[in-house]
Design a protein around this motif. Structure first.
Motif, PDB file in Angstrom:
ATOM      1  N   LEU A  33     -16.919  -3.601 -22.959  1.00  0.00           N
ATOM      2  CA  LEU A  33     -16.470  -4.705 -23.802  1.00  0.00           C
ATOM      3  C   LEU A  33     -16.311  -4.295 -25.250  1.00  0.00           C
ATOM      4  O   LEU A  33     -15.505  -4.855 -25.964  1.00  0.00           O
ATOM      5  CB  LEU A  33     -17.463  -5.872 -23.710  1.00  0.00           C
ATOM      6  CG  LEU A  33     -17.100  -6.915 -22.664  1.00  0.00           C
ATOM      7  CD1 LEU A  33     -17.159  -6.345 -21.279  1.00  0.00           C
ATOM      8  CD2 LEU A  33     -17.988  -8.112 -22.774  1.00  0.00           C
ATOM      9  N   ALA A  34     -17.078  -3.310 -25.687  1.00  0.00           N
ATOM     10  CA  ALA A  34     -16.964  -2.948 -27.098  1.00  0.00           C
ATOM     11  C   ALA A  34     -15.635  -2.263 -27.367  1.00  0.00           C
ATOM     12  O   ALA A  34     -14.984  -2.515 -28.376  1.00  0.00           O
ATOM     13  CB  ALA A  34     -18.117  -2.033 -27.492  1.00  0.00           C
ATOM     14  N   GLY A  56     -13.111  -2.350 -25.089  1.00  0.00           N
ATOM     15  CA  GLY A  56     -12.104  -3.311 -24.646  1.00  0.00           C
ATOM     16  C   GLY A  56     -11.220  -2.822 -23.522  1.00  0.00           C
ATOM     17  O   GLY A  56     -10.205  -3.431 -23.230  1.00  0.00           O
ATOM     18  N   MET A 110     -11.544  -8.819 -21.459  1.00  0.00           N
ATOM     19  CA  MET A 110     -12.616  -7.844 -21.595  1.00  0.00           C
ATOM     20  C   MET A 110     -12.728  -7.405 -23.044  1.00  0.00           C
ATOM     21  O   MET A 110     -12.103  -6.458 -23.478  1.00  0.00           O
ATOM     22  CB  MET A 110     -12.301  -6.637 -20.712  1.00  0.00           C
ATOM     23  CG  MET A 110     -13.349  -5.579 -20.750  1.00  0.00           C
ATOM     24  SD  MET A 110     -13.021  -4.340 -19.509  1.00  0.00           S
ATOM     25  CE  MET A 110     -11.326  -4.000 -19.774  1.00  0.00           C
ATOM     26  N   VAL A 111     -13.467  -8.155 -23.808  1.00  0.00           N
ATOM     27  CA  VAL A 111     -13.664  -7.794 -25.204  1.00  0.00           C
ATOM     28  C   VAL A 111     -14.964  -8.441 -25.642  1.00  0.00           C
ATOM     29  O   VAL A 111     -15.384  -9.443 -25.079  1.00  0.00           O
ATOM     30  CB  VAL A 111     -12.460  -8.291 -26.031  1.00  0.00           C
ATOM     31  CG1 VAL A 111     -12.522  -9.787 -26.219  1.00  0.00           C
ATOM     32  CG2 VAL A 111     -12.405  -7.608 -27.356  1.00  0.00           C
ATOM     33  N   GLU A 112     -15.609  -7.829 -26.640  1.00  0.00           N
ATOM     34  CA  GLU A 112     -16.887  -8.364 -27.064  1.00  0.00           C
ATOM     35  C   GLU A 112     -16.675  -9.088 -28.380  1.00  0.00           C
ATOM     36  O   GLU A 112     -16.281  -8.482 -29.367  1.00  0.00           O
ATOM     37  CB  GLU A 112     -17.845  -7.195 -27.265  1.00  0.00           C
ATOM     38  CG  GLU A 112     -19.296  -7.556 -27.223  1.00  0.00           C
ATOM     39  CD  GLU A 112     -20.156  -6.315 -27.360  1.00  0.00           C
ATOM     40  OE1 GLU A 112     -19.603  -5.206 -27.290  1.00  0.00           O
ATOM     41  OE2 GLU A 112     -21.350  -6.457 -27.552  1.00  0.00           O
ATOM     42  N   LYS A 121     -13.575 -18.156 -20.666  1.00  0.00           N
ATOM     43  CA  LYS A 121     -14.616 -17.152 -20.835  1.00  0.00           C
ATOM     44  C   LYS A 121     -15.716 -17.666 -21.758  1.00  0.00           C
ATOM     45  O   LYS A 121     -16.908 -17.513 -21.468  1.00  0.00           O
ATOM     46  CB  LYS A 121     -14.006 -15.885 -21.434  1.00  0.00           C
ATOM     47  CG  LYS A 121     -15.051 -14.814 -21.667  1.00  0.00           C
ATOM     48  CD  LYS A 121     -14.467 -13.641 -22.408  1.00  0.00           C
ATOM     49  CE  LYS A 121     -15.562 -12.604 -22.600  1.00  0.00           C
ATOM     50  NZ  LYS A 121     -15.237 -11.616 -23.574  1.00  0.00           N
ATOM     51  N   LYS A 151      -7.043  -9.114 -28.402  1.00  0.00           N
ATOM     52  CA  LYS A 151      -6.139  -8.886 -27.281  1.00  0.00           C
ATOM     53  C   LYS A 151      -4.703  -8.766 -27.767  1.00  0.00           C
ATOM     54  O   LYS A 151      -3.936  -7.948 -27.261  1.00  0.00           O
ATOM     55  CB  LYS A 151      -6.257 -10.030 -26.275  1.00  0.00           C
ATOM     56  CG  LYS A 151      -7.444  -9.898 -25.376  1.00  0.00           C
ATOM     57  CD  LYS A 151      -7.288  -8.724 -24.463  1.00  0.00           C
ATOM     58  CE  LYS A 151      -8.587  -8.090 -24.119  1.00  0.00           C
ATOM     59  NZ  LYS A 151      -8.429  -6.870 -23.339  1.00  0.00           N
TER      60      LYS A 151
END
Lengths: 309, 607
Positions: free
Chosen positions: A211-212, A214, B59-61, B261, B345
């Protein structure tokens, strides 16, 4: 002692080469570059030097603007292993990774101005490892760089050219893409062994979502292949049958395939280090050689002695 | 022999078409309406999905921490706005600079054709302030835009605060591959139009603005933020833009994916999604959402600040925070995280969004109907016109009736056409030109003068046929009205077809009301009844019904009086939109649709 020494020469190869190719570009294909770099790391660790590795990466992930950790490429989501490192040597980069260049490297038909680092200078005693990764949506094609493809027929013909020109002793072909098994269907030259991450009609899946950063960091097959190779050291006696067992369907979701019918030796007798490592063959000689004789003459004797064995 | 090349079979086919023409037309009409209503039925729709490979999953923080600080900044902005009595330009420039952005301002003036109820003056003057966050390592070739409008009173302060908070947070990240432009625009759409025209070096609407000193490359996507409360219960997505243009569906998919999400309630048209599609109330809910989208798209006005970006092929949407009486509240930090995720994104994009649909309807945020599925509804209505053309061509007299000696003169056909179009031109130009005169003679404001002049010209057109015949010598013949009807039918078919291609909703709504009268009007139908039906189905009355239906669907039904006032304001807004932003609905209705309807009115009163 003599028998043990004889065992060393059962494969008949004296040097190892590796051609590692990542065919896809763009940031969301980060994992293909990470795949290739992981295999590169293992192969270097097991002894093949940079001069014998042709590394082709179609895009620069380490210096991509979107990389939150510049100058690194990670293969594990806890960012344990930076596979890019300080000493990576990329021979073909960016737009130089084309079907034409790949086939020229394999067959040796390069212009005379090509530097040594970009050539596959193998001979008839070389064992070559060829690793391909990328995306492939169709049966029998591998996509290069989003605009061209290599077909399984072209690849088989290239290997036949290599065999006729005596450019390899034995060749191990590993491919990690969707429908990978279709790429080795058409091989017809002797001494080829092939492994693929999935069968025709199956997709190879990715692993390690981070996730960091991506993106996905690795593909499943290469992830488990890397895990397997981490246990191999230069003196290891693991053989090809163990390699075939890497990444069963429960872990990989796709069914890895392999092809050994063109290979002359039994896979159980083939060591992993025959392809992944560069095990120096030690030759024990019982004769004494007079070194005070002129240099050329003594070298001739050494060569004669060697070839007679 | 084939069906069409065999003369016997062809004659049989044409006889069938002429005999059963009316029933087939009625069936086509009902089928078209049924198809349209069936679009909202869930099994006929598709679930939305991300088409763009580069954007992938969510999918990213997201790590945006500073929601409270953003609210404090918003309060500071509100205080300064009150002190200055407008846009606090100096404070904004100083704040953006302290956050490390390259700040520029743009001043603009705009002369309105007539002062509308919001502005109440002819000249609008304002300033836009924008700061560019340069990508740390990338070349300055692409940009993303985040904008918040500077509104009067207590509106949108939190939006500007969040914008500044995000600017500070984004500045500390190194993974931006595109420049990010943070824009605060004054006077909503007028300021946005001036900024976009200055950015792209065009001047399509005649405004006056100072050139932009700083630029960021070609804009790939834009989001407009409207937030007026500290906590919200849901986020509303607004997609409809100028002339009914919609952004790429992937932008809506991205928003929906992130809402799922992070766990924020998201709505479209202000309506929450329901799961019970197989019940009547569930179906009607989806149908209402879709009808709202159709009405908003048909109006041709931009329903958010994002609406003007679409013309430049920049995918844009507006996100509106809504605070209703639900128990579960979402705070500013979460909204900041959602925006951070969306921008990360969008940052991954390599090309403009183009993989998903540009033409679609959405009965809910997770379901869509693409153009391939909704166009047949319009096609069924348009085919009625062609069937009537065939009927009039092949009716009784055979193929060659127009060569008989009593063929009408060109003049008797051309005159109604020319006069109708001149009335249309009058309807288009006179209201604005004559507002001065109207204000002098009648005790009305300029806006009311313009609107009432328009309505007066519209109604005056009804008296035309009686006067046209005074101009012509002699009487019109039986052939005359048939040829005129053919011309009118073909004209209407081409017009509606072209409209539906660009703005399906507008084309469909016009077809619903105009096709029946175009199909069945002749001089021989009972005059009083036909006249009443024609007036009831005329474009003006269709607009009136749409206003009432729109209010009904938004669950704020209005009385007749309020509805009439709303109708007048809709007309004035339409004229204003055309003058300010280049909306094409008013010219289309005045110059093309209304003359076409007048032609049919002429046919009704043909002597």
């Amino acid at each position: 002692m003599q028998a043990k020494a004889g065992q060393f020469f059962s494969s008949g190869h004296t040097n190892n080469w590796a051609v590692l190719v990542c065919t896809s570009r763009f940031w969301f294909n980060y994992r293909h570059v990470a795949n290739t770099l992981s295999v590169y790391r293992s192969v270097k660790r097991l002894g093949i030097p940079d001069s014998h590795i042709v590394l082709m990466l179609a895009d620069d992930m380490a210096c991509n603007h979107r990389n939150p950790k510049p100058a690194t490429v990670f293969s594990h989501k806890n960012m344990e292993l930076n596979v890019y490192g300080d000493d990576v040597e990329v021979d073909y980069r960016g737009y130089e990774v084309t079907v034409e260049n790949f086939l020229r490297v394999l067959t040796g038909r390069l212009p005379p101005s090509t530097p040594r680092s970009k050539r596959l200078l193998s001979d008839d005693h070389s064992n070559i490892l060829i690793y391909l990764t990328g995306t492939s949506r169709w049966n029998g094609f591998l996509k290069f760089q989003d605009s061209e493809e290599i077909s399984n027929v072209e690849l088989a013909d290239a290997f036949e050219q290599m065999w006729t020109k005596r450019r390899y002793n034995e060749l191990l072909f590993i491919i990690d893409t969707c429908q990978g098994a279709s790429m080795y269907e058409r091989f017809y030259s002797p001494n080829l062994m092939a492994l693929a991450s999935s069968q025709v009609g199956e997709d190879s899946l990715s692993h390690q979502p981070d996730l960091a950063i991506g993106v996905h960091l690795m593909d499943r097959y290469t992830f488990y292949l890397l895990e397997f190779l981490e246990d191999i050291h230069p003196a290891s006696t693991a053989n090809m049958n163990d390699l075939f067992k890497v990444c069963p369907k429960s872990q990989c979701v796709s069914t890895p395939g392999h092809r050994t019918d063109l290979f002359l030796r039994d896979p159980g007798n083939v060591l992993i280090t025959d392809f992944f490592g560069s095990v120096r063959k030690v030759e024990i000689t019982m004769e004494t050689i007079n070194l005070t004789a002129p240099m050329v003459f003594s070298i001739e004797i050494i060569i004669k002695n060697y070839c007679n064995q | 022999m084939g069906l069409l090349s065999d003369p016997n079979r062809r004659r049989a086919l044409t006889k069938l078409l002429t005999r059963l023409n009316a029933p087939i037309c009625v069936m086509c009409y009902l089928a078209g309406v049924a198809w349209f209503m069936g679009l909202a039925f869930e099994p006929f729709t598709l679930r939305t999905y991300m088409s763009e490979n580069a954007m992938g999953s969510t999918m990213v923080e997201e790590r945006f921490p500073a929601g409270e600080r953003a609210l404090a900044t918003g309060r500071e902005f509100a205080a300064h706005k009150k002190k200055v009595g407008g846009m606090p330009v100096d404070w904004l420039v100083k704040t953006m600079q302290s956050r490390g952005l390259e700040v520029f301002t743009q001043s603009f003036t705009r002369k309105l054709p007539f002062p509308d109820e919001n502005k109440e003056r002819y000249m609008v003057r304002g300033t836009n302030v924008y700061g560019i966050l340069r990508a740390p390592r990338a070349p300055r070739t692409e940009a993303l835009v985040l904008s918040a409008p500077c509104s009067e009173g207590n509106n949108n302060n939190q939006a500007v605060g969040l914008l500044l908070g995000l600017a500070q947070y984004f500045r500390s990240q190194i993974h931006w591959a595109k420049d990010i432009i943070f824009l605060v625009n004054e006077h909503d759409l007028i300021g946005m139009q001036a900024w976009l025209e200055g950015y792209h070096h065009t001047n399509t609407t005649g405004g006056d603005w100072s050139p932009l000193q700083g630029r960021g490359g070609s804009i790939q996507a834009a989001l407009s933020l409207e937030l007026s409360s500290d906590v919200i219960t849901s986020l509303d997505l607004v997609l409809e833009g100028l002339n009914g243009q919609l952004p790429n569906l992937d932008l809506a998919n991205l928003f929906y994916a992130f809402c799922q999400k992070i766990g924020v309630l998201c709505t479209i048209q202000g309506k929450l999604q329901r799961n019970d599609w197989d019940t009547t109330s569930g179906y009607s809910h989806a149908a209402q959402t879709m009808m709202l989208m159709v009405l908003k798209q048909a109006s041709g006005r931009p329903w958010g600040d994002h609406g003007l970006f679409l013309r430049y092929h920049i995918e844009a949407a507006s996100i509106r925070g809504i605070n209703s009486f639900r128990q579960y509240k979402t705070d500013t930090t979460t909204i900041g995280r959602l925006l951070e995720g969306m921008y990360r994104k969008l940052n991954n994009l390599l090309e403009r969004l183009h993989q998903s649909y540009f033409f679609y309807l959405m009965p809910s945020l997770s379901r869509f109907v693409s153009i391939g599925y909704y166009m047949p509804a319009f096609g069924l209505l348009a085919v009625i016109l062609l069937l009537r053309v065939s009927f009039h061509l092949w009716d009784n007299r055979g193929f060659y009736f127009y060569l008989t000696p009593s063929s009408p003169g060109v003049l008797s056909i051309l005159t109604p056409v020319v006069i109708s179009h001149m009335t249309g031109v009058a309807l288009y130009t006179l209201p604005i030109l004559s507002q001065e005169m109207a204000v002098q003679h009648f005790p009305v404001s300029e806006t009311e003068a313009v609107v009432l002049t328009a309505i007066a010209i519209y109604t005056a057109g009804l008296a035309l046929p009686h006067n046209t015949h005074r101009l012509l010598q002699g009487e019109g013949t039986e052939e005359g009205w048939r040829v005129l009807k053919l011309v009118a039918l073909l004209y209407l078919a081409v017009l509606l077809g072209c409209t539906a291609l660009i703005n399906f909703s507008l084309g469909f709504i016009l077809a619903l009301s105009l096709v029946p009268i175009a199909a069945f009007i002749t001089p021989h139908t009972p005059k009083a009844l036909s006249a009443a039906i024609m007036v009831l189905l005329s474009p003006g009355c269709t607009l009136l019904y749409c206003v009432f239906v729109f209010q009904e669907l938004q669950e704020t039904p209005v009385s007749l009086q309020d509805g009439w006032m709303l109708f007048l304001s809709v007309i004035s807004q339409g004229i204003l939109d055309h003058a300010l932003y280049g909306s094409l609905v008013y010219p289309l209705l005045a110059l093309l649709i209304y003359p076409c309807w007048l032609l049919l009115w002429n046919i009704l009163f043909w002597k």
